[in-house]
Design an enzyme around this catalytic site. Sequence first.
Site, mmCIF file in Angstrom:
data_model
loop_
_atom_site.group_PDB
_atom_site.id
_atom_site.type_symbol
_atom_site.label_atom_id
_atom_site.label_comp_id
_atom_site.label_asym_id
_atom_site.label_seq_id
_atom_site.Cartn_x
_atom_site.Cartn_y
_atom_site.Cartn_z
ATOM 1 N N LYS A 136 0.832 -1.202 0.063
ATOM 2 C CA LYS A 136 0.124 -0.066 0.119
ATOM 3 C C LYS A 136 0.772 1.153 0.005
ATOM 4 O O LYS A 136 0.617 2.132 -0.694
ATOM 5 C CB LYS A 136 -0.924 -0.080 1.109
ATOM 6 N N ALA B 229 -0.477 0.921 5.840
ATOM 7 C CA ALA B 229 -1.090 -0.007 7.035
ATOM 8 C C ALA B 229 -2.130 -0.894 6.712
ATOM 9 O O ALA B 229 -2.864 -0.811 5.761
ATOM 10 C CB ALA B 229 -1.298 0.644 8.337
ATOM 11 N N ASP B 230 -2.019 -2.032 7.500
ATOM 12 C CA ASP B 230 -2.939 -3.072 7.410
ATOM 13 C C ASP B 230 -3.267 -3.954 8.627
ATOM 14 O O ASP B 230 -2.331 -4.058 9.382
ATOM 15 C CB ASP B 230 -2.809 -4.047 6.240
ATOM 16 N N THR B 231 -4.609 -4.417 8.899
ATOM 17 C CA THR B 231 -4.697 -4.812 9.942
ATOM 18 C C THR B 231 -5.595 -6.350 9.706
ATOM 19 O O THR B 231 -6.263 -6.406 8.623
ATOM 20 C CB THR B 231 -5.689 -4.011 11.000
#
Length: 190
Positions: free
Chosen positions: A53, A70-72
């Site tokens: 990203k 960011a990624d969760t």
Amino acid sequence: MYPEIALASASPRRRELLQQIAVPFSLVQVDVDESLHDGESPVAYVSRLARAKAQAGADQIHFALPVLGADTIVVVDQHILGKPADEADFSRMMQLLSGRCHQVLTAVALIGRHNSASCCVTTDVSFRQLTAADIAAYWQTGEPRDKAGGYGIQGQGGRFVSHISGSYSAVVGLPLCETDLLLRNWQEQA
């Protein structure tokens, strides 16, 4: 105090968290393939997505600013729970999480023209035992539809959380302590 950045995320929660610590940012919309690769661990997966990203954002704005991606993800028994496809998928996820501890992993990547930095934060989250009525009522709120693991700790899903060990803000979508350190280190190296 912080460098101006571009945020490669459509998440309103990440925007709110950056505003909370007064990071100056603009938004860049990115679209990355979020397919899980064969044999990829949850940490490798979430870290790769955060970097992808940030890189897509950097490419889009031609490195005019450092880009934060960011990624969760939610992980139970080493299985990644994404956003629920439908009510049945959501119900399956909630039954897996009910009365148990799971992990929420949030990876953050910061990419510039000549350098990059990243981190991954793991938080243990325990749910109380959920009833079928709890699960059905929560689905009807509409909140679970766009959330990893089918719940938002900062919203109505927070009522299911009996214990947390780690970063609350990481569960929301951006670990503030670690993001602060990434940005401070970035500023010092500039």
